[in-house]
Motif scaffolding. Structure first.
Motif, PDB file in Angstrom:
ATOM      1  N   ILE A 423      -8.376  25.611 -19.237  1.00  0.00           N
ATOM      2  CA  ILE A 423      -7.307  26.432 -18.678  1.00  0.00           C
ATOM      3  C   ILE A 423      -5.989  25.660 -18.689  1.00  0.00           C
ATOM      4  CG2 ILE A 423      -6.460  27.535 -16.569  1.00  0.00           C
ATOM      5  CD1 ILE A 423      -9.376  28.229 -15.917  1.00  0.00           C
ATOM      6  N   LEU A 424      -6.054  24.378 -18.306  1.00  0.00           N
ATOM      7  CA  LEU A 424      -4.855  23.536 -18.320  1.00  0.00           C
ATOM      8  C   LEU A 424      -4.320  23.386 -19.739  1.00  0.00           C
ATOM      9  CD1 LEU A 424      -2.889  21.616 -16.856  1.00  0.00           C
ATOM     10  CD2 LEU A 424      -4.558  19.768 -17.252  1.00  0.00           C
ATOM     11  N   PHE A 425      -5.210  23.184 -20.695  1.00  0.00           N
ATOM     12  CA  PHE A 425      -4.796  23.048 -22.097  1.00  0.00           C
ATOM     13  C   PHE A 425      -4.090  24.306 -22.586  1.00  0.00           C
ATOM     14  CE2 PHE A 425      -6.043  23.931 -26.570  1.00  0.00           C
ATOM     15  CZ  PHE A 425      -5.233  22.987 -27.179  1.00  0.00           C
ATOM     16  N   ILE A 426      -4.686  25.468 -22.339  1.00  0.00           N
ATOM     17  CA  ILE A 426      -4.083  26.729 -22.778  1.00  0.00           C
ATOM     18  C   ILE A 426      -2.736  26.948 -22.092  1.00  0.00           C
ATOM     19  CG2 ILE A 426      -4.347  29.235 -22.786  1.00  0.00           C
ATOM     20  CD1 ILE A 426      -6.090  27.789 -24.825  1.00  0.00           C
ATOM     21  N   TYR A 427      -2.664  26.615 -20.803  1.00  0.00           N
ATOM     22  CA  TYR A 427      -1.411  26.790 -20.068  1.00  0.00           C
ATOM     23  C   TYR A 427      -0.306  25.913 -20.656  1.00  0.00           C
ATOM     24  CZ  TYR A 427       2.047  26.141 -16.373  1.00  0.00           C
ATOM     25  OH  TYR A 427       3.218  26.044 -15.679  1.00  0.00           O
ATOM     26  N   LEU A 428      -0.602  24.636 -20.880  1.00  0.00           N
ATOM     27  CA  LEU A 428       0.416  23.722 -21.399  1.00  0.00           C
ATOM     28  C   LEU A 428       0.790  24.068 -22.839  1.00  0.00           C
ATOM     29  CD1 LEU A 428      -0.889  20.328 -19.953  1.00  0.00           C
ATOM     30  CD2 LEU A 428       1.077  21.671 -19.167  1.00  0.00           C
ATOM     31  N   LEU A 429      -0.216  24.432 -23.651  1.00  0.00           N
ATOM     32  CA  LEU A 429       0.067  24.811 -25.031  1.00  0.00           C
ATOM     33  C   LEU A 429       0.949  26.058 -25.065  1.00  0.00           C
ATOM     34  CD1 LEU A 429      -0.426  24.452 -28.076  1.00  0.00           C
ATOM     35  CD2 LEU A 429      -2.499  25.828 -27.812  1.00  0.00           C
ATOM     36  N   ASN A 430       0.610  27.039 -24.258  1.00  0.00           N
ATOM     37  CA  ASN A 430       1.395  28.275 -24.203  1.00  0.00           C
ATOM     38  C   ASN A 430       2.820  27.996 -23.718  1.00  0.00           C
ATOM     39  OD1 ASN A 430       1.440  31.293 -24.339  1.00  0.00           O
ATOM     40  ND2 ASN A 430       1.871  31.069 -22.157  1.00  0.00           N
ATOM     41  N   LYS A 431       2.936  27.089 -22.763  1.00  0.00           N
ATOM     42  CA  LYS A 431       4.262  26.741 -22.241  1.00  0.00           C
ATOM     43  C   LYS A 431       5.129  26.121 -23.326  1.00  0.00           C
ATOM     44  CE  LYS A 431       6.475  24.203 -18.438  1.00  0.00           C
ATOM     45  NZ  LYS A 431       6.236  23.342 -17.248  1.00  0.00           N
ATOM     46  N   LYS A 432       4.549  25.238 -24.123  1.00  0.00           N
ATOM     47  CA  LYS A 432       5.310  24.602 -25.200  1.00  0.00           C
ATOM     48  C   LYS A 432       5.711  25.625 -26.263  1.00  0.00           C
ATOM     49  CE  LYS A 432       3.196  20.050 -24.586  1.00  0.00           C
ATOM     50  NZ  LYS A 432       4.431  19.381 -24.116  1.00  0.00           N
ATOM     51  N   ILE A 433       4.798  26.553 -26.564  1.00  0.00           N
ATOM     52  CA  ILE A 433       5.101  27.558 -27.580  1.00  0.00           C
ATOM     53  C   ILE A 433       6.201  28.495 -27.089  1.00  0.00           C
ATOM     54  CG2 ILE A 433       4.165  29.531 -28.845  1.00  0.00           C
ATOM     55  CD1 ILE A 433       1.457  28.058 -28.831  1.00  0.00           C
ATOM     56  N   LEU A 434       6.109  28.937 -25.838  1.00  0.00           N
ATOM     57  CA  LEU A 434       7.125  29.837 -25.286  1.00  0.00           C
ATOM     58  C   LEU A 434       8.489  29.148 -25.195  1.00  0.00           C
ATOM     59  CD1 LEU A 434       5.144  31.652 -22.437  1.00  0.00           C
ATOM     60  CD2 LEU A 434       5.764  32.548 -24.695  1.00  0.00           C
ATOM     61  N   HIS A 435       8.469  27.856 -24.899  1.00  0.00           N
ATOM     62  CA  HIS A 435       9.727  27.111 -24.842  1.00  0.00           C
ATOM     63  C   HIS A 435      10.387  27.059 -26.208  1.00  0.00           C
ATOM     64  CE1 HIS A 435      12.268  23.481 -24.951  1.00  0.00           C
ATOM     65  NE2 HIS A 435      12.513  23.747 -23.682  1.00  0.00           N
ATOM     66  N   GLY A 436       9.583  26.933 -27.243  1.00  0.00           N
ATOM     67  CA  GLY A 436      10.110  26.898 -28.594  1.00  0.00           C
ATOM     68  C   GLY A 436      10.527  25.513 -29.030  1.00  0.00           C
TER      69      GLY A 436
END
Length: 455
Positions: A423-436
């Motif tokens: 869950i932490l991995f998906i959250y951090l990965l998604n955060k980086k992708i959304l940040h761009g």
């Protein structure tokens, strides 16, 4: 469930979770080498920005891979003490080589890769990127060599008797270059290239669908598509060579792969099917004599089936072996078709105009992961009932003092911890992708053009 089944489930769960990350890091490392190489060649700052962005994702993946890999080494001692004693000299040599020649190289240059931007010369940073990528490749070599020795052991002698027996290396290079190591290392490498390149394709496709960072995302998509296409086509031939090794050295596993029961007869190749273990037959859609042709390049040479082996020497979970193998093959063919179709549209100048295709690529990141997991399941369950093929049975490799309740309790705890990590991995990965790839205040990059401006 008894302690053997629970221990096998626990190890399968922990290694499956861990195996999400190393292939991603290897494949993403190759993409980063290509991106930074283009930056040095062209001087285009966009490729440097691209490498910086994916370096952040690489660091996240690398950290999770290290954390989840440590647990398995403890399991060797807690759940599989007899196994550890038996293969300690062999497995220990490979793990030591992995630490000295691979992990040290990868970790040593990782700091330069992550923190060296604007601190070292571009060529020096590119060298660090290459070394990190090569370190991940070397790490895969030694881990797969150790596992391949369990599949096709060579370069050893057994000393001691009974519970005191252990395998001792007599020829280090014969152990390293055992009959299955080259094909299996190549198979793992290319599967990793697919995993990493499809991660880049997925992120790029997401940006394209959202009409964001278009120059960045279309360029990254093209780089990853080249790597993915070459890898998908290569896997077709490498996988075939790996299957030929299985046919020669592990015929019971080959028979389980295709649900071939007849003691000695020509064998069909199943496209889909189900094994009726009780009736000892396979029901499904098959190509008549297909397995015989792929194995021997003729339609007449018989292949030894499961009935030709004692029941105690056959893989027990036949449908897991059969279905895992066919899932891997099916996904491999889908990846070939998908990448070739995308290349055709690229050639026609239509690639980024197909929004539905970008949607497919956005979610296709799951396919290489599923194929890699299915391939490992097929290889490992197909080796049963042996933990070291022909030498040590899985039932004899267990620790003698561990109880089923202890294994079950630790399995529940591992499941909870790994679920939180994922869950932490998906959250951090998604955060980086959304940040761009760019900071909000950066406006000088030519990233806001419309889709029409790309053609």
């Amino acid at each position: 469930m008894d302690v053997e089944i629970l221990s096998r489930i626990q190890f399968a769960f922990t290694i499956s979770f861990h195996y999400i990350y190393p292939p991603l890091s290897i494949g993403l490392g190759l993409c980063m080498v290509a991106m930074e190489g283009l930056f040095l060649r062209t001087g285009n700052k966009m490729y440097e920005d691209m490498t910086r962005f994916f370096t952040k994702i690489f660091a996240l993946i690398f950290g999770l891979g290290v954390a989840t890999g440590i647990v398995m080494e403890f399991e060797f001692g807690t759940n599989w003490a007899t196994y550890s004693k038996y293969v300690g000299d062999v497995f220990g040599s490979a793990l030591a080589a992995e630490g000295i020649f691979a992990f040290a190289l990868e970790a040593g240059f990782l700091g330069v890769l992550v923190f060296g931007w604007d601190r070292v010369k571009p060529a020096t940073h590119f060298f660090a990127t290459i070394m990190v990528f090569l370190g991940s490749m070397f790490s895969a070599i030694w881990i797969v060599v150790a596992n391949s020795w369990q599949q096709t052991p060579r370069g050893y002698r057994v000393v001691g008797d009974g519970l005191e027996a252990r395998a001792e290396i007599t020829d280090f290079w014969a152990m390293v270059f055992n009959p299955s190591s080259i094909e299996r290392v190549s198979h793992v490498w290319v599967g990793s290239f697919l995993a990493g390149s499809f991660l880049v394709l997925s992120i790029s496709a997401y940006y394209i669908r959202k009409n964001k960072h278009l120059q960045f995302s279309t360029a990254a998509f093209r780089i990853a598509l080249v790597i993915a296409t070459v890898s998908a086509l290569s896997q077709l031939f490498i996988g075939h060579k790996s299957a030929e090794v299985v046919a020669e050295h592990q015929p019971a596993k080959l028979a389980a792969f295709e649900g071939h029961f007849d003691s000695l007869a020509v064998a069909d190749m199943y496209l889909v099917g189900w094994i009726d273990k009780k009736e000892e037959k396979t029901i499904g859609l098959s190509i008549p004599k297909g397995l015989t042709f792929l194995t021997h390049q003729d339609f007449t040479t018989p292949i030894k089936g499961l009935k030709g082996f004692p029941v105690a020497d056959r893989p027990g979970a036949l449908n897991i072996v059969f279905q895992s193998y066919h899932i891997m093959i099916t996904i491999g063919m889908v990846l070939i078709g998908l990448t070739l179709y995308a290349c055709f549209l690229w050639y026609k100048g239509l690639l980024f105009q197909k929004k539905w295709l970008m949607t497919v690529f956005q979610f296709s990141v799951l396919l290489p992961q599923l194929a890699n997991q299915a391939g490992w399941f097929a290889a490992e369950t197909g080796r049963q009932p042996w933990v070291v093929y022909g030498l040590l049975r899985t039932s004899n490799a267990l620790s003698k003092s561990v109880t089923a309740n202890q294994v079950l309790f630790s399995l529940i705890l591992f499941t909870l911890v790994y679920l939180l990590l994922f869950i932490l991995f998906i959250y951090l990965l998604n955060k980086k992708i959304l940040h761009g790839p760019y900071k909000a205040d950066v406006v000088h990059r030519p990233q806001q053009e419309s889709m029409a401006d790309q053609f």
